[in-house]
Design an enzyme around this catalytic site. Structure first.
Site, short mmCIF file in Angstrom:
data_model
loop_
_atom_site.label_atom_id
_atom_site.label_comp_id
_atom_site.label_asym_id
_atom_site.label_seq_id
_atom_site.Cartn_x
_atom_site.Cartn_y
_atom_site.Cartn_z
N ASN A 24 0.84 -1.21 0.00
CA ASN A 24 0.00 0.00 0.00
C ASN A 24 0.87 1.25 0.00
O ASN A 24 1.92 1.30 0.64
CB ASN A 24 -1.01 0.00 1.15
CG ASN A 24 -0.43 -0.24 2.53
OD1 ASN A 24 0.55 -0.93 2.67
ND2 ASN A 24 -1.05 0.34 3.53
N GLU A 74 0.52 5.25 0.57
CA GLU A 74 -0.35 6.32 1.07
C GLU A 74 0.16 7.68 0.61
O GLU A 74 1.27 7.81 0.09
CB GLU A 74 -0.45 6.22 2.60
CG GLU A 74 -1.09 4.90 3.01
CD GLU A 74 -1.31 4.75 4.51
OE1 GLU A 74 -0.80 5.58 5.30
OE2 GLU A 74 -2.01 3.78 4.88
N CYS A 90 -4.26 0.75 -2.47
CA CYS A 90 -4.09 -0.50 -1.72
C CYS A 90 -3.00 -1.36 -2.36
O CYS A 90 -2.77 -1.31 -3.58
CB CYS A 90 -5.38 -1.32 -1.75
SG CYS A 90 -6.74 -0.60 -0.84
N GLU A 95 -3.07 -4.50 -3.02
CA GLU A 95 -3.59 -5.43 -4.03
C GLU A 95 -3.61 -4.78 -5.42
O GLU A 95 -3.19 -5.38 -6.41
CB GLU A 95 -5.03 -5.86 -3.70
CG GLU A 95 -5.18 -6.66 -2.44
CD GLU A 95 -5.43 -5.80 -1.21
OE1 GLU A 95 -4.81 -4.72 -1.08
OE2 GLU A 95 -6.24 -6.20 -0.36
N CYS A 155 -10.40 -4.81 0.10
CA CYS A 155 -11.52 -3.86 0.14
C CYS A 155 -12.40 -4.07 -1.11
O CYS A 155 -12.02 -4.75 -2.06
CB CYS A 155 -11.00 -2.43 0.22
SG CYS A 155 -10.38 -1.80 -1.35
N CYS A 167 -10.79 -3.26 -4.52
CA CYS A 167 -9.82 -4.28 -4.96
C CYS A 167 -10.53 -5.54 -5.43
O CYS A 167 -10.10 -6.19 -6.39
CB CYS A 167 -8.84 -4.60 -3.84
SG CYS A 167 -7.71 -3.23 -3.49
#
Ligand code: THU
Length: 161
Positions: A62, A64, A73, A75, A112, A115
């Site tokens: 991830n 940010e 993310c 993924e 999530c 994803c």
């Protein structure tokens, strides 16, 4: 009106050592790369490892950003990278591992919704289920296909007139 029920089938493992060798390698790669997450705001490190049909493993973490929605993310970092470098290769499996710098993650961490939708797209174009192996130090869960996690996903059929 007719009530319908959708079941979700998954395999539960108490730890990664119970996984098959090929899945264990992928999961341990996700765990290893989670150290590289850029997560200064959440302190929540996620690593993802994508296995392609040709055996190649593509990693992501991830990322940010101070403008929070600009991050991504683990993924999707891994999946987009995999499909950018190998657009013709089918994706067989995605493994995810997460830990927090601030607390003990006592649940299995699952992808999530956004994803899941991205995994669903790659399943649709390859006409093949992608297994999702998700875990933390609390345990590991494996599903065969994102359908188990996102039964009412938006599909390309929704755009066809
Ligand atoms: N995150 C992921 O990378 N994957 C998930 O499946 C859930 C959440 C990241 C996004 C953000 O950087 C941090 O975890 C906290 O939500």
């Amino acid at each position: 009106m007719k009530k319908q029920v959708i079941e979700c089938e998954f395999e539960e493992y108490s730890n990664a050592s119970e996984l098959s060798d090929i899945d264990k390698v992928l999961f341990l790669e996700a765990k290893r790369i989670s150290q590289n997450a850029y997560a200064p705001y959440s302190g929540f490190n996620v690593g993802a490892a994508v296995r392609l049909e040709n055996g190649k493993v593509i990693l992501g973490t991830n990322q940010e950003n101070i403008a929070y929605p600009s991050g991504l993310c683990a993924e999707r970092v891994a999946l987009f990278s995999a499909h950018s470098s190998y657009p013709k290769q089918k994706i067989e499996s995605v493994a995810i591992y997460a830990y927090s710098k601030n607390f003990i993650v006592d649940e299995v961490v699952s992808p999530c919704g956004a994803c899941r939708q991205v995994i669903a797209e790659y399943e649709e174009i390859s006409k093949q289920a992608i297994s999702v192996i998700m875990g933390s130090d609390a345990g590991v869960i494996k599903t065969n296909g994102v359908k188990q996690l996102l039964p009412f996903r938006f599909s390309s059929k929704g755009l066809k007139s």
